[in-house]
Design a protein around this motif. Structure first.
Motif, short mmCIF file in Angstrom:
data_model
loop_
_atom_site.label_atom_id
_atom_site.label_comp_id
_atom_site.label_asym_id
_atom_site.label_seq_id
_atom_site.Cartn_x
_atom_site.Cartn_y
_atom_site.Cartn_z
N ASP A 19 1.01 -1.24 -0.10
CA ASP A 19 0.09 -0.15 0.01
C ASP A 19 0.89 1.18 0.06
N ASP A 20 1.80 1.17 0.74
CA ASP A 20 2.83 2.54 0.90
C ASP A 20 3.51 2.65 -0.47
N VAL A 21 4.23 1.55 -1.16
CA VAL A 21 4.60 1.64 -2.36
C VAL A 21 4.05 2.12 -3.37
N ILE A 22 2.65 1.56 -3.66
CA ILE A 22 1.77 1.84 -4.70
C ILE A 22 1.41 3.57 -4.40
N ALA A 23 1.07 3.84 -3.27
CA ALA A 23 0.72 5.31 -2.89
C ALA A 23 1.74 6.24 -3.20
N GLY A 24 3.09 5.96 -2.71
CA GLY A 24 4.11 6.76 -2.77
C GLY A 24 5.07 6.88 -3.90
N TYR A 25 4.88 5.75 -5.01
CA TYR A 25 5.86 5.77 -6.00
C TYR A 25 5.02 5.39 -7.33
N ASP A 26 5.60 6.15 -8.34
CA ASP A 26 4.90 5.88 -9.65
C ASP A 26 5.36 4.45 -10.13
N VAL A 27 4.65 3.18 -9.69
CA VAL A 27 4.96 2.16 -10.26
C VAL A 27 3.69 1.65 -10.79
N ASN A 28 3.71 0.53 -11.67
CA ASN A 28 2.54 0.02 -12.29
C ASN A 28 2.05 -1.35 -11.44
N ASP A 29 3.01 -2.14 -10.84
CA ASP A 29 2.48 -3.33 -10.55
C ASP A 29 3.71 -3.77 -9.20
N TYR A 30 3.13 -4.53 -8.25
CA TYR A 30 4.10 -4.99 -7.09
C TYR A 30 3.69 -6.42 -6.91
N LYS A 31 4.88 -6.98 -7.06
CA LYS A 31 4.66 -8.47 -6.87
C LYS A 31 5.80 -8.91 -5.51
N ALA A 32 5.23 -9.65 -4.86
CA ALA A 32 6.20 -10.45 -3.83
C ALA A 32 6.84 -11.57 -4.49
N LYS A 33 8.10 -11.92 -4.36
CA LYS A 33 8.67 -13.02 -5.29
C LYS A 33 8.09 -14.31 -5.00
N THR A 34 7.62 -14.47 -3.59
CA THR A 34 6.87 -15.75 -3.16
C THR A 34 5.65 -16.19 -4.11
N GLU A 35 5.09 -15.15 -4.66
CA GLU A 35 3.65 -15.16 -5.12
C GLU A 35 4.00 -15.04 -6.54
N LEU A 36 5.21 -14.86 -7.32
CA LEU A 36 5.12 -14.62 -8.85
C LEU A 36 5.57 -15.75 -9.53
N THR A 37 4.42 -16.59 -9.75
CA THR A 37 4.37 -17.77 -10.76
C THR A 37 4.77 -17.18 -12.08
#
Length: 332
Positions: free
Chosen positions: A130-148
């Protein structure tokens, strides 16, 4: 590097063992691949990304990967001339927030708003989503443990589709600015023959194609007898000659010999544009049609075709003005 090695053990595992290529998409020979920048200090992540995405295709284009192993190295790459569509960006590299600090450098310092940025982290608790998406102009956020593998494919398709839409809009705006900035008054003042040559040069420039074509004005139904006003490339020395000397084969001959009225023709390797001229007001024969034929090194997309038609309309106006000026200068 503070990220635990175990975090990458989950990277790219595919829960359904599905094919990792884009559904229904096939590579089209000759199309340039999408440029993707991998930014991660773990060489295994680079290797696995390339392996998982080796069969990927979207809109007929595959992927070409560029590797950077630190945020500083990635910034150097982004300062280059690469048309990078997507960045797969690790958060923790030379510092705990190196990836996050890179984002505003790309967006603000470099002014690159088009590239799609997907953050990947092995420590999501250190950089909460939530902090990253709100504070930085990125388009997606993935934890490596969920990135199949399947989720990486899906995220890539979404990113590339958005990038394509953004670049299409940018190209449209840039093309309109270039058309608006054409020296049409200067073309008209220089005379009809010079205006025809300038039309070819500027059409090629706007479309980012080689200047390889001809411009002529056709009267009546005997199209092949029309004389060429200007030529470039393979038609360089054809000015003053009738169309019959050059239009024996190929797309130009097809356009000229088609029954009925002349019409615009677009193929993968050529375009022929026609535009009626307001000849009565210029002292020229009624029913005159301007024709511009240009050979292409790559097909024109829909935006490029619309720009070409808009430009052809303005060129026709400039040619009529040139005729009128010639009449004033030499009324005989």
């Amino acid at each position: 590097m503070t990220m635990a090695d175990d975090d990458d053990d989950f990277l790219f595992q595919d829960e359904d063992d599905e094919d990792d290529s884009d559904e229904g998409s096939e590579l089209v020979p000759g199309l340039a691949p999408w440029q993707v920048l991998i930014v991660d200090d773990d060489p295994e992540v680079h290797a696995m990304t390339r392996l998982v995405m080796r069969k990927f295709a979207f809109q007929g284009r595959g992927l070409a990967f560029i590797s950077a192993y630190s945020a500083a190295e990635a910034l150097t790459v982004m300062r280059g001339d690469h048309d990078i569509a997507m960045i797969l960006l690790d958060v923790v590299m030379e510092s705990d927030d190196a990836g996050l600090k890179l984002v505003p450098q790309i967006r603000d310092e470099l002014g690159n708003r088009a590239v799609r940025i997907i953050l990947r982290t092995g420590q999501p608790g250190q950089a909460p989503e939530d902090d990253v998406i709100a504070g930085y102009d990125v388009n997606d956020y993935k934890a490596k443990t969920e990135l199949t593998a399947r989720k990486l494919v899906t995220a890539t398709i979404t990113a590339l589709r958005a990038y394509h839409h953004i670049r299409t809009l940018e190209r449209s705006c840039q093309g309109m600015e270039r058309v608006a900035g054409l020296g049409l008054c200067q073309m008209a003042l220089s005379g009809s023959s010079a205006a025809a040559g300038a039309a070819l040069d500027q059409m090629a420039e706007v479309l980012e194609q080689p200047a390889d074509g001809l411009f002529c004005v056709i009267y009546g139904t005997d199209r092949l007898s029309a004389r060429i006003l200007a030529g470039r490339g393979r038609y360089q020395d054809t000015a003053g000659h009738p169309l019959a000397t050059v239009a024996d084969t190929g797309p130009l001959a097809t356009a000229l010999r088609a029954p009925g009225e002349l019409r615009h023709e677009f193929t993968d390797d050529a375009m022929t544009l026609v535009w009626p001229l307001a000849a009565q007001s210029s002292g020229q024969q009624a029913g005159a049609v301007a024709m511009l034929h240009l050979h292409l090194v790559r097909p024109l997309d829909e935006i490029a075709r619309r720009l070409a038609l808009l430009m052809m309309m303005r060129i026709a106006d400039a040619l009529v003005t040139a005729w009128a000026l010639e009449q004033v200068r030499d009324p005989t």
